[in-house]
Design an enzyme around this catalytic site. Structure first.
Site, mmCIF file in Angstrom:
data_model
loop_
_atom_site.group_PDB
_atom_site.id
_atom_site.type_symbol
_atom_site.label_atom_id
_atom_site.label_comp_id
_atom_site.label_asym_id
_atom_site.label_seq_id
_atom_site.Cartn_x
_atom_site.Cartn_y
_atom_site.Cartn_z
ATOM 1 N N ARG A 6 0.792 -1.172 -0.225
ATOM 2 C CA ARG A 6 -0.001 -0.217 0.037
ATOM 3 C C ARG A 6 1.003 1.273 0.070
ATOM 4 O O ARG A 6 0.382 2.322 0.572
ATOM 5 C CB ARG A 6 -0.929 -0.075 1.041
ATOM 6 N N GLY B 288 2.198 8.516 7.820
ATOM 7 C CA GLY B 288 3.052 9.090 7.038
ATOM 8 C C GLY B 288 2.743 9.629 5.525
ATOM 9 O O GLY B 288 3.415 10.539 5.064
ATOM 10 N N ALA C 268 -0.011 4.376 2.537
ATOM 11 C CA ALA C 268 -0.569 3.917 3.933
ATOM 12 C C ALA C 268 0.101 4.184 5.483
ATOM 13 O O ALA C 268 -0.169 3.589 6.260
ATOM 14 C CB ALA C 268 -0.980 2.342 3.746
ATOM 15 N N GLU D 74 1.632 12.975 6.124
ATOM 16 C CA GLU D 74 2.677 13.715 6.323
ATOM 17 C C GLU D 74 3.404 14.177 5.196
ATOM 18 O O GLU D 74 3.665 15.294 4.850
ATOM 19 C CB GLU D 74 3.539 13.022 7.157
ATOM 20 N N LEU E 163 5.222 -0.674 9.196
ATOM 21 C CA LEU E 163 5.486 -0.841 10.438
ATOM 22 C C LEU E 163 6.418 -2.219 10.491
ATOM 23 O O LEU E 163 6.949 -2.595 11.637
ATOM 24 C CB LEU E 163 4.244 -0.945 11.147
ATOM 25 N N GLU F 49 -1.446 7.015 14.789
ATOM 26 C CA GLU F 49 -0.174 6.977 15.326
ATOM 27 C C GLU F 49 -0.328 6.899 16.980
ATOM 28 O O GLU F 49 0.082 6.029 17.731
ATOM 29 C CB GLU F 49 0.834 8.022 15.303
#
Length: 264
Positions: free
Chosen positions: A32, A115, A68, A118, A72, A138
């Protein structure tokens, strides 16, 4: 038409020139388009080395999503000092977009999350199609934004709305996202890239010095006291209008060779 890629991240970011517009694609659809350090550094390098003919840029994501957020699966355990340096790495990379040499339009669809939001907030114009959705998860994952979101996103939607998104995990759909300021344009599903290219192509016809002033002077003026901002405006205005291209454009208008503004 030319095509460049970044092999160091296995073609995770690709560049294609469409005339004077640099079309930059995130190419991790299976993830993603989640961001890792390699992709962020590739974006930094790309914006530091845009082709000389580029006068505007568009960022978009391959597949069903724009981005996305943070990958992680590659999140590493870091002590506080390492965490600061890692965040500052992302800051410097995204500043190459926000404070680079050309205006950047983001074409948003699907997930614009963490992110990814962002990254979108570092662009100068955001076009969302109706499939887009915005979130900052987050807070629910026990982490904090680290890519400049705490500075850029409140300037778009306000501190209270960002606080709500992070505290509650609230997800905004495209209609609500455009309403609160996460995007300036809302278009039908599948047409964000076409609209972003249309806007970037138009932007690329502006005088380069004016575009540069809009990117670099306007945000600084917004943060200055009014008297300082007015003085900065006066300086920037005099510099922009002294450029040969600006003089030629004004002369063309006065001679009736340039179109007048018409009602949309």
């Amino acid at each position: 038409m030319s095509h460049l890629s970044t092999p160091s991240v296995q073609d995770a970011v690709q560049l294609e020139m469409r005339g004077s517009v640099a079309l930059i694609r995130l190419c991790r659809p299976a993830k993603r388009n989640a961001l890792n350090d390699g992709l962020i550094l590739a974006l930094r390098d790309m914006f530091q080395n845009l082709p000389k003919e580029a006068r505007a840029a568009v960022i978009h994501g391959e597949g069903e999503h724009f981005c996305a957020g943070l990958d992680l699966s590659e999140l590493q355990e870091r002590d506080a000092g390492e965490g600061v340096h890692h965040s500052r790495l992302w800051h410097s990379a995204l500043e190459c977009i926000e404070k680079g040499t050309v205006p950047v339009v983001a074409a948003l669809h699907g997930a614009v999350v963490g992110g990814g939001l962002e990254l979108a907030s570092a662009c100068h114009i955001r076009v969302a199609d109706e499939s887009a959705f915005f979130a900052l998860p987050e807070g629910t994952r026990g982490i904090f934004v680290g890519g400049g979101g705490s500075v850029r996103i409140p300037k778009l939607i306000g501190v209270a709305r960002m606080t709500d998104m992070m505290l509650t995990g609230r997800v905004h759909d495209a209609v609500n996202g455009e309403r609160i300021g996460l995007a300036q344009y809302l278009v039908p599903t599948g047409s964000a890239l076409d609209k972003a290219l249309e806007l970037a192509t138009r932007i690329a016809t502006n005088a380069p010095l004016t575009n540069y002033a809009l990117m670099h002077a306007l945000p600084r003026i917004a943060e200055q006291p009014a008297d300082h901002g007015l003085f900065t405006e006066a300086l920037m205005s005099s510099i922009a209008q002294s450029a040969p291209e600006a003089k030629a454009r004004v002369r063309a208008f006065l001679e009736g060779k340039a179109a007048k503004v018409q009602k949309a």
